[in-house]
Design a protein around this motif. Sequence first.
Motif, PDB file in Angstrom:
ATOM      1  N   GLU A   1      32.957 -44.665 -29.180  1.00  0.00           N
ATOM      2  CA  GLU A   1      31.721 -45.452 -29.106  1.00  0.00           C
ATOM      3  C   GLU A   1      30.826 -45.199 -30.309  1.00  0.00           C
ATOM      4  O   GLU A   1      31.043 -44.273 -31.093  1.00  0.00           O
ATOM      5  N   TYR A   2      29.788 -46.003 -30.405  1.00  0.00           N
ATOM      6  CA  TYR A   2      28.746 -45.807 -31.412  1.00  0.00           C
ATOM      7  C   TYR A   2      27.404 -46.177 -30.795  1.00  0.00           C
ATOM      8  O   TYR A   2      27.345 -46.878 -29.785  1.00  0.00           O
ATOM      9  N   LYS A   3      26.327 -45.696 -31.392  1.00  0.00           N
ATOM     10  CA  LYS A   3      24.997 -45.985 -30.871  1.00  0.00           C
ATOM     11  C   LYS A   3      23.967 -45.748 -31.981  1.00  0.00           C
ATOM     12  O   LYS A   3      23.959 -44.673 -32.578  1.00  0.00           O
ATOM     13  N   PRO A   4      23.098 -46.713 -32.256  1.00  0.00           N
ATOM     14  CA  PRO A   4      22.178 -46.572 -33.400  1.00  0.00           C
ATOM     15  C   PRO A   4      21.102 -45.504 -33.210  1.00  0.00           C
ATOM     16  O   PRO A   4      20.637 -44.925 -34.189  1.00  0.00           O
ATOM     17  N   TYR A   5      20.712 -45.270 -31.967  1.00  0.00           N
ATOM     18  CA  TYR A   5      19.682 -44.269 -31.714  1.00  0.00           C
ATOM     19  C   TYR A   5      19.711 -43.844 -30.250  1.00  0.00           C
ATOM     20  O   TYR A   5      20.399 -44.444 -29.451  1.00  0.00           O
ATOM     21  N   GLU A   6      18.965 -42.825 -29.929  1.00  0.00           N
ATOM     22  CA  GLU A   6      18.809 -42.282 -28.588  1.00  0.00           C
ATOM     23  C   GLU A   6      20.057 -41.492 -28.160  1.00  0.00           C
ATOM     24  O   GLU A   6      21.154 -42.058 -28.145  1.00  0.00           O
ATOM     25  N   PRO A   7      19.901 -40.220 -27.875  1.00  0.00           N
ATOM     26  CA  PRO A   7      18.643 -39.483 -27.723  1.00  0.00           C
ATOM     27  C   PRO A   7      18.058 -38.953 -29.033  1.00  0.00           C
ATOM     28  O   PRO A   7      17.016 -38.315 -29.002  1.00  0.00           O
ATOM     29  N   ASN A   8      18.748 -39.182 -30.143  1.00  0.00           N
ATOM     30  CA  ASN A   8      18.215 -38.745 -31.441  1.00  0.00           C
ATOM     31  C   ASN A   8      17.664 -39.942 -32.195  1.00  0.00           C
ATOM     32  O   ASN A   8      18.302 -40.998 -32.257  1.00  0.00           O
ATOM     33  N   PHE A   9      16.497 -39.773 -32.806  1.00  0.00           N
ATOM     34  CA  PHE A   9      15.778 -40.926 -33.339  1.00  0.00           C
ATOM     35  C   PHE A   9      15.615 -40.920 -34.857  1.00  0.00           C
ATOM     36  O   PHE A   9      15.034 -41.848 -35.409  1.00  0.00           O
ATOM     37  N   TYR A  10      16.117 -39.899 -35.523  1.00  0.00           N
ATOM     38  CA  TYR A  10      16.166 -39.959 -36.986  1.00  0.00           C
ATOM     39  C   TYR A  10      17.537 -40.432 -37.434  1.00  0.00           C
ATOM     40  O   TYR A  10      17.665 -41.357 -38.221  1.00  0.00           O
ATOM     41  N   HIS A  11      18.587 -39.800 -36.893  1.00  0.00           N
ATOM     42  CA  HIS A  11      19.926 -40.302 -37.202  1.00  0.00           C
ATOM     43  C   HIS A  11      20.886 -39.916 -36.078  1.00  0.00           C
ATOM     44  O   HIS A  11      20.693 -38.901 -35.392  1.00  0.00           O
ATOM     45  N   THR A  12      21.861 -40.770 -35.836  1.00  0.00           N
ATOM     46  CA  THR A  12      22.986 -40.415 -34.984  1.00  0.00           C
ATOM     47  C   THR A  12      24.224 -40.384 -35.865  1.00  0.00           C
ATOM     48  O   THR A  12      24.345 -41.160 -36.818  1.00  0.00           O
TER      49      THR A  12
ATOM     50  N   ILE B   1      27.330 -41.217 -35.296  1.00  0.00           N
ATOM     51  CA  ILE B   1      28.127 -42.463 -35.258  1.00  0.00           C
ATOM     52  C   ILE B   1      27.173 -43.583 -34.852  1.00  0.00           C
ATOM     53  O   ILE B   1      27.077 -43.938 -33.677  1.00  0.00           O
ATOM     54  N   PRO B   2      26.451 -44.170 -35.824  1.00  0.00           N
ATOM     55  CA  PRO B   2      25.388 -45.118 -35.499  1.00  0.00           C
ATOM     56  C   PRO B   2      25.839 -46.578 -35.379  1.00  0.00           C
ATOM     57  O   PRO B   2      25.071 -47.400 -34.892  1.00  0.00           O
ATOM     58  N   ASP B   3      27.057 -46.892 -35.844  1.00  0.00           N
ATOM     59  CA  ASP B   3      27.453 -48.294 -35.879  1.00  0.00           C
ATOM     60  C   ASP B   3      28.971 -48.419 -35.846  1.00  0.00           C
ATOM     61  O   ASP B   3      29.708 -47.436 -35.943  1.00  0.00           O
ATOM     62  N   TRP B   4      29.421 -49.684 -35.711  1.00  0.00           N
ATOM     63  CA  TRP B   4      30.855 -49.942 -35.597  1.00  0.00           C
ATOM     64  C   TRP B   4      31.617 -49.550 -36.859  1.00  0.00           C
ATOM     65  O   TRP B   4      32.787 -49.150 -36.791  1.00  0.00           O
ATOM     66  N   GLY B   5      30.953 -49.631 -38.010  1.00  0.00           N
ATOM     67  CA  GLY B   5      31.628 -49.280 -39.251  1.00  0.00           C
ATOM     68  C   GLY B   5      31.965 -47.805 -39.322  1.00  0.00           C
ATOM     69  O   GLY B   5      33.073 -47.422 -39.735  1.00  0.00           O
ATOM     70  N   THR B   6      31.020 -46.947 -38.913  1.00  0.00           N
ATOM     71  CA  THR B   6      31.279 -45.508 -38.912  1.00  0.00           C
ATOM     72  C   THR B   6      32.336 -45.154 -37.881  1.00  0.00           C
ATOM     73  O   THR B   6      33.229 -44.330 -38.143  1.00  0.00           O
ATOM     74  N   SER B   7      32.263 -45.783 -36.708  1.00  0.00           N
ATOM     75  CA  SER B   7      33.285 -45.560 -35.686  1.00  0.00           C
ATOM     76  C   SER B   7      34.657 -45.975 -36.201  1.00  0.00           C
ATOM     77  O   SER B   7      35.653 -45.255 -36.036  1.00  0.00           O
TER      78      SER B   7
ATOM     79  N   ALA C   1      43.560 -44.789 -32.191  1.00  0.00           N
ATOM     80  CA  ALA C   1      42.115 -44.631 -32.082  1.00  0.00           C
ATOM     81  C   ALA C   1      41.442 -45.920 -32.498  1.00  0.00           C
ATOM     82  O   ALA C   1      41.702 -46.440 -33.594  1.00  0.00           O
ATOM     83  N   LYS C   2      40.594 -46.472 -31.627  1.00  0.00           N
ATOM     84  CA  LYS C   2      39.938 -47.744 -31.925  1.00  0.00           C
ATOM     85  C   LYS C   2      38.492 -47.725 -31.440  1.00  0.00           C
ATOM     86  O   LYS C   2      38.072 -46.816 -30.725  1.00  0.00           O
ATOM     87  N   VAL C   3      37.757 -48.752 -31.806  1.00  0.00           N
ATOM     88  CA  VAL C   3      36.309 -48.792 -31.596  1.00  0.00           C
ATOM     89  C   VAL C   3      35.968 -49.391 -30.239  1.00  0.00           C
ATOM     90  O   VAL C   3      36.448 -50.480 -29.886  1.00  0.00           O
ATOM     91  N   LEU C   4      35.129 -48.689 -29.493  1.00  0.00           N
ATOM     92  CA  LEU C   4      34.638 -49.199 -28.216  1.00  0.00           C
ATOM     93  C   LEU C   4      33.263 -49.832 -28.421  1.00  0.00           C
ATOM     94  O   LEU C   4      32.368 -49.209 -28.987  1.00  0.00           O
TER      95      LEU C   4
END
Length: 426
Positions: A216-227, A229-235, A246-249
């Motif tokens: 998975e990926y998530k742009p924010y929360e619970p960390n708000f400066y950086h995560t 794996i913030p987006d599909w590209g990093t995943s 291994a694939k992107v959820l």
Amino acid sequence: MKLSLEKIKEFNSSSAQIHQDELNHISGRLINDGFEVNELIKKIRGFQIAVPSWALGAGGTRFGRFGIGGEPRNLEEKLEDIGLLKSLTQKTDSVSLHIPWDIPSDYTAIKSLADELGISFDAMNSNTFQDYGQKESYKLGSLGNAKKLVRDQAVAHNIEVIEIGKKLGSKGLTVWLADGSNFPGQSSLRNALQWTQESLEEIYKSMPLDWKLLLEYKPYEPNFYHTIIPDWGTSSLLCKSLGDRAKVLVDLGHHLPNTNIEQIVATLMYQDMLAGFHFNDSKYGDDDLTTGSIKPYQLFLIFCELVSGSEDGAQAWESISWMIDASHNTKDPLEDLMQALEIISISYTKALLVDRKKLTNCQLEGDVVGAQECLQDAFQRDVRPLVREARLQNGGASDPILMYRKLAVRNHLIKDRGADSRSTGL
């Protein structure tokens, strides 16, 4: 609570003629438009969506949680609730477990109960975003933590989850990380990514050859400066470094407002990198609202890309996993799941009705209006009779929520489990 097929048939009989009239009406229109109605219904019948074990109790927010009573107190009762959902909707035949919330105490008994209910075990979910008695804390991250002791502990947990899943017959591991930082300078952005990759490599090597890793990926929360794996590209970058299993959820709530999720889906399918979906909806962020309650047209457009990508051979439909992932703070969670299963089925059905030959011609000829009309014509159709017919042919209820309410199922659950029962893991 179990529902007999006879009781469901009795309930369905009262609305049988109305349903048949509605089905005949839309079937006639579709036949005139060149569609094979029986083939459409066959596809709808076969489309099954997994239910997560954590969605069966009242959810909540960081501010509060309001119980509903009759919540499943253990894994056995969670399976029973999913069995009830299956009986009513005939749209879910598997459960996705969260570890350590749902570690079976008796694997043989759990598998036997699941088999009796016709339920299989979907992808397993690890948990390194909470402290639950382990030696090292995940306060500052897990797979990407600066301390190797913490990373090793998180890797070991994921391997344990794999071993549990093997005993249950699962074929996948879902990894979602809360790792990141709240303040500039708190962590090294590059090192954190490298450590995460190295940790994932260890986990990937421990998976059976017939398993897949859903990242998975998530742009924010619970960390708000950086995560990390913030987006599909990093995943996708991390998945490609691991291997072809291994694939992107894609979690529909894990995006910033106004993100073009259907484009992400198309891009991932173009690369054969789409692992699957966590269905929900959002207004502002990761709201975990009922699927289709906020952006039904976006859900339809996502399914348009899924169907066209599959039909064009970009990625096989069977290679994609489907699961609901939502939090229910003000609804009966079983009713919420029934609503979600219905709108997902409706969106899928509408996507099947897009005239793809005409749409392709419009795209090639630059006919912008015509292309939009192709989509609107499918989206505006009332396909509920088709979805209902598919459910009826599978042995489900004509109106699952109405039958659930007429039988006062929640009251029965409260009587059996208590008004203060609380679902594990929430």
